[in-house]
Each structure stands twice: as C-alpha cells, then as structure tokens.
Design an enzyme around this catalytic site. Structure first.
Site, PDB file in Angstrom:
ATOM      1  N   SER A 204      15.444   9.146  56.774  1.00 10.47           N
ATOM      2  CA  SER A 204      16.430   9.537  55.798  1.00 10.47           C
ATOM      3  C   SER A 204      16.017  10.679  54.869  1.00 10.47           C
ATOM      4  O   SER A 204      16.878  11.289  54.229  1.00 10.47           O
ATOM      5  CB  SER A 204      16.794   8.325  54.950  1.00 10.47           C
TER       6      SER A 204
ATOM      7  N   LYS B 270      13.463  14.011  46.739  1.00 11.45           N
ATOM      8  CA  LYS B 270      14.533  13.253  47.384  1.00 11.45           C
ATOM      9  C   LYS B 270      15.427  12.624  46.317  1.00 11.45           C
ATOM     10  O   LYS B 270      14.934  12.108  45.310  1.00 11.45           O
ATOM     11  CB  LYS B 270      13.906  12.166  48.263  1.00 11.45           C
TER      12      LYS B 270
ATOM     13  N   SER C  10      11.199   6.848  57.194  1.00 10.41           N
ATOM     14  CA  SER C  10      12.029   7.898  56.585  1.00 10.41           C
ATOM     15  C   SER C  10      11.284   9.107  56.032  1.00 10.41           C
ATOM     16  O   SER C  10      11.916  10.086  55.650  1.00 10.41           O
ATOM     17  CB  SER C  10      12.890   7.311  55.474  1.00 10.41           C
TER      18      SER C  10
END
Lengths: 80, 462
Positions: free
Chosen positions: B140, B65, B164
């Site tokens: 996210s 990420k 997330s």
C-alpha cells in the site's frame, strides 16, 4: 457459499450500510476468501498455543501529560 | 550544502518544482506541504550561515505516507472518511526526523487505510509506476515508493502490515525496510492491524535506509509495544563480515506458477552473494508462504474490524447527512465513507471474530502463526539471514487485479509471514525484466536490522 442472511447479519454487527446489490457482491467475495483461508484446516495444530502478539510485553505504563493546545478552533471554543 | 555549493532552500525548491511538473502523471503526492518545507529548509540554511553544527539529516527531503501524522497537515489515509482530517500532533517518527533536520515535502498516496497491494484502492485515484505509467507502483505504500523512484523525493516513510513497504519498493526499484515489530514507535500512525503494523523507510540505497532507520528507531513511552534495540544493532554492525554469513534459501519461495524470469533474477542475485563469500544453503519453511497468507487474511481483518470501529460518523471525519437515527449515523457514515476493500476486510474480520466462528478461524489462525514463528526459529539456528523474492511478479497493469480481490491478495504471498513473526526484512532492487524492477527480500532475526542493511550495502556494490 455463505447464506445471504448471515452476510446481512455481519453487516449489521459491523455497522456497515449496504445496498442489496452490494450485499450480494459481498456474499460472493467473502465466500471465495473463506474458501482460500479454509486451507488452514490442513495444518495440525494439536498442542500448539496461539500467538496474539509477536512480542511478549506486559503492561507498559507512562505518565499522562497535559499539552498546550494552540489550534484556532479550540481557542475559539474556550473563549466563547 | 556545508560547502555552500547549494543551499537547503535550493534543494527543496528543486524537488518541489519536480513535484509540480511530474505529480500530475505519477500522482505520488496527495498533499504538498510547500510552505512548511520551505521554512524547514530555511532554518537549515540559517544554521549553516551561523556556522553551527548540523543534525544528521539536515536539509534532506522526505515524503511521508498519508497514514502518518504531521502536525497541521491533512492526514487522510486515502479515505473519504478522513478527507478533511488535520493531524493535531506529530507522530513520534516525524518528531524524531524533524529533530534531525529533515525537510518534509508532503504526504503520499496509499491504498485506503493501507489495505491493498497496488495503491488502486485510494479514494483519491491511483498512483502510477514511474518505470511504466500503465502499471501500478505496488502497495500500500505506493505513493512513497513512486516518489523515491520518480525522483520526487530523496527518501520516504511507509508502513508495512503485510508487505506494504517491501512490495512497492520491489515494484518501483527502491530499497524498502520493514523493521522488527517494536523497533520503531507506531505513535501517530493510523492503526490498521496493531500486532502487525510497522513504520519504515523507502530509499534509493541501503545506506540511506540505515540513516533513516537509525533516526526513527527506539523505545517510545507513547507506544507501549516499542522496545529498545540500539545496543544489539550496533554490535552486529561492527562484527559484520560477508564471509561469516550463512544465507538460507527456502525452497517453498520458488514455487510453481511464479514468474520464471523473476525466479531467475532472484537466483542470480543470491549467486552473487555466494560468490562474494557468503555460505548459501537450502532451507525449508513449510508454513510461511501459502499458510501464512491464509492466516494473515484472518488475523489482519480481525484486527482491522476492531481498529476501524472508531470511525463512527461522530468522533472523526465524514458523517452522512442522510442519517435519521443513531444506528443510521453509524451504518450510513461507514457505508458511504469507506471504500470497497476496507468494507470487505471489516466484514470478513467481523465474521471471523463472531460467535460460533472465532475458534474455527481466528484462534486457528493464531495457532498457525505460532507454527510460522517456530519455522523461522528453527531455520535461524542454522542460518543468519533468509533470502527470497519479494514478490512473485514484476509490477502489473492498472486494473489487472481489481476485479478479483483474491488475486490481489496473492501478490503478498512472500511478505506476510515476516509480519506475523515480527521479523525485520528489506527489499533490495536486484535487476530488471523488460525495464521493470525485481526485488530481493532479505529477512533477519529479531532486532538484527543492521545485518540486513549491511548486507544490502554490500550487495549494491557487487
């Protein structure tokens, strides 16, 4: 509904620049979020202590360590 | 690989080719670190030809990420304000995974600064769900979940502040583990809300999640909130038997208004665990859905408003060329550099912490947080794990919730209590509705990741 002046004051505290249109949008959106979180008023919190952190750790210390930088930009500065 | 049926280099190249082919439509990756991936793979092949011992994750492709730093690679947090930022060092999790021989394919898309539930808040464009390209992957960590689900990587790292990791894993049909707060070092993770953030794996199976988790967990001197949990984890793993397991099902998590098919799918999954020998009992967590979400939406933005004060147009990244004085350097750089949702949360957090409102909002929310923790403590006296749906719906369409921020926040109603209490939780794929995956969330006691992971492995075989 939040006062437009209050929203402008918060934007200034947060150091965020907005257009007039944006600030009016924020007035509506922040008011709707405030309405939602307002439900917390229904919880009986008398005698309850706040939790700021999920773990109870105090003052974890370590030694600082110097690191050899190898980035081009940095060595450029050093040799200038 | 050891049998020399294929090399690490071939494996890496196959994934890089797949990314070349599919990333345009899924948009899971923001940056592909092709050259370093190839050289990491080559190093593994050299070890194999030299007949040396291989580390545990040798040659395994990983997607990271883009709020976790990989030295020398761009690290944008999907924000314009960090568009050109190059990470100067490896996050502790990256350092540990590199020691285990992992191959990093690239950096994945996210909602800006990890704020969102759909990955539509990325400054660089939305990621799409590999199961249906008209739908969101969740967020996210949507890029990481889509990379794993779309076969663009074997495993991925995400971060979880209020769901997330788990919510996108649920939407994409992947396994996502949010570890106990403090189990994994946050050093090198771009901070969002520091009392809630945790890094964890997104993988195809619970066993893969366990492998990645074991490689990244442990105390790190560079994160003063990290603690050592290894001994406890190994003990629970050895003693695990599903016949001895008591599963609590909180009635508040099957609420009015949730998708009926999702409810049915999750209940079927819990029935399967019961048939396999676990004892299932109904429990009550009155504060951990609605009230938890409300408390979360005060505590999280408050911490966000403090953490993001560092982006001032001077220290990092974007600085507005239009600024005429110092105040304008701050306000214009931040006004132009941050996206809408980030600004919304900074504004709300600033409001909640401001003089006159602190006690009514922030302090009250922190007291409700104590109530939520007491809720979990009480329930964990009579059960070992808690099973719930991960999300109230399957993946929604792009654009469905972007106009109404509150409707987007409600997508996280089942996942934020876990962060407020600092507990470990996993999302496991437990079925599909019209081709769209559904997630089962298993919540464990502090530092009992191995119990939820082991239960995940058993569930996958049922």
């Amino acid at each position: 509904m939040l006062d437009l002046k209050d929203v402008q004051h918060i934007a200034e505290l947060a150091r965020l620049g907005f257009t007039n249109k944006e600030i009016k949008n924020f007035q509506i959106e922040l008011s709707s979020i405030l309405g939602y979180v307002g439900k917390l008023k229904k919880v009986d919190i008398a005698g309850t202590e706040p939790t700021y952190h999920p773990l109870k750790i105090e003052n974890a210390m370590r030694q600082d360590e110097a690191r050899q930088e190898k980035h081009k930009l940095l060595s450029g500065f050093l040799n200038a | 690989m050891v049998k020399k049926e294929f090399s690490a280099l071939e494996l890496t190249k196959a994934f890089l080719d797949e990314i070349d082919k599919s990333n345009e439509k899924i948009f899971a990756f923001l940056t592909v670190t092709r050259d370093s991936a190839l050289s990491q793979a080559k190093r593994i092949d050299d070890l194999i030809s030299a007949g040396q011992d291989l580390p545990l994750l040798a040659g395994i492709p990983l997607a990271v990420k883009d709020n976790i730093m990989v030295e020398g690679a761009r690290c944008t947090a999907s924000s314009k304000i960090l568009e050109e930022y190059i990470a100067p060092y490896d996050a502790t999790v990256i350092k540990k995974l590199k020691e285990q021989g992992i191959v990093i394919l690239g950096k994945t898309n996210l909602d800006e600064f990890a704020m969102g539930a759909s990955t539509e808040n990325s400054a660089f464009g939305p990621t799409r769900n590999p199961h249906d390209l008209s739908r969101v992957p969740g967020g996210s960590s949507g890029g990481s979940a889509a990379a794993v689900a779309g076969n663009l990587s074997v495993c991925a790292l995400g971060s979880d502040t209020g769901g997330s990791i788990r919510q996108p894993a649920s939407f994409c049909g992947a396994v996502g583990l949010k570890p106990t707060y403090g189990a994994v070092s946050r050093y090198g993770l771009i901070a969002m809300a520091s009392s809630l953030d945790q890094i964890g794996p997104i993988t195809k199976t619970a066993q893969d999640a366990a492998l990645v988790f074991e490689a990244i967990e442990g105390k790190d001197e560079k994160d003063s909130t990290s603690v050592n949990s290894k001994i406890k984890n190994q003990k629970s793993k050895l003693e695990f038997k599903i016949q001895n397991l008591r599963i609590g099902v909180p009635k508040e998590y099957f609420m009015k208004g949730m998708d009926k098919e999702v409810e049915k799918t999750v209940k079927n999954a819990i029935n399967k665990l019961e048939e396999a020998g676990a004892e299932v009992r109904e429990v009550s967590l009155p504060y951990s859905t609605d009230y938890a979400l409300a408390a979360y939406y005060i505590i999280m933005p408050s911490e966000v408003s403090a953490n993001l004060a560092r982006y001032d147009g001077i220290k990092y990244g974007y600085s507005s060329p239009a600024a005429k004085n110092l105040m304008e350097v701050y306000s214009k750089s931040r006004g132009e550099g941050f996206g809408k949702e980030v600004k919304r949360r900074i504004m709300f957090g600033t409001y909640a912490l401001s003089s006159g409102y602190y006690e009514a909002y922030y302090l009250r929310a922190q007291k409700v947080r104590t109530k939520i923790i007491e809720d979990f403590n009480r329930v964990f006296k009579s059960v070992d794990v808690i099973a719930t749906p991960t999300a109230p719906t399957t993946a929604f369409k792009l654009g469905d919730k972007t106009k109404d921020p509150l409707s987007m926040y409600l997508a996280d109603i089942f996942v934020t209590a876990v962060n407020l209490a600092g507990l470990p939780a996993i999302s496991l794929p437990c079925g599909k509705i019209q081709g769209l995956p559904v997630g089962l969330q298993i919540i464990g006691r502090h530092f009992e990741e191995d119990k939820v992971l082991k239960l995940g492995e058993i569930f996958e075989k049922l």
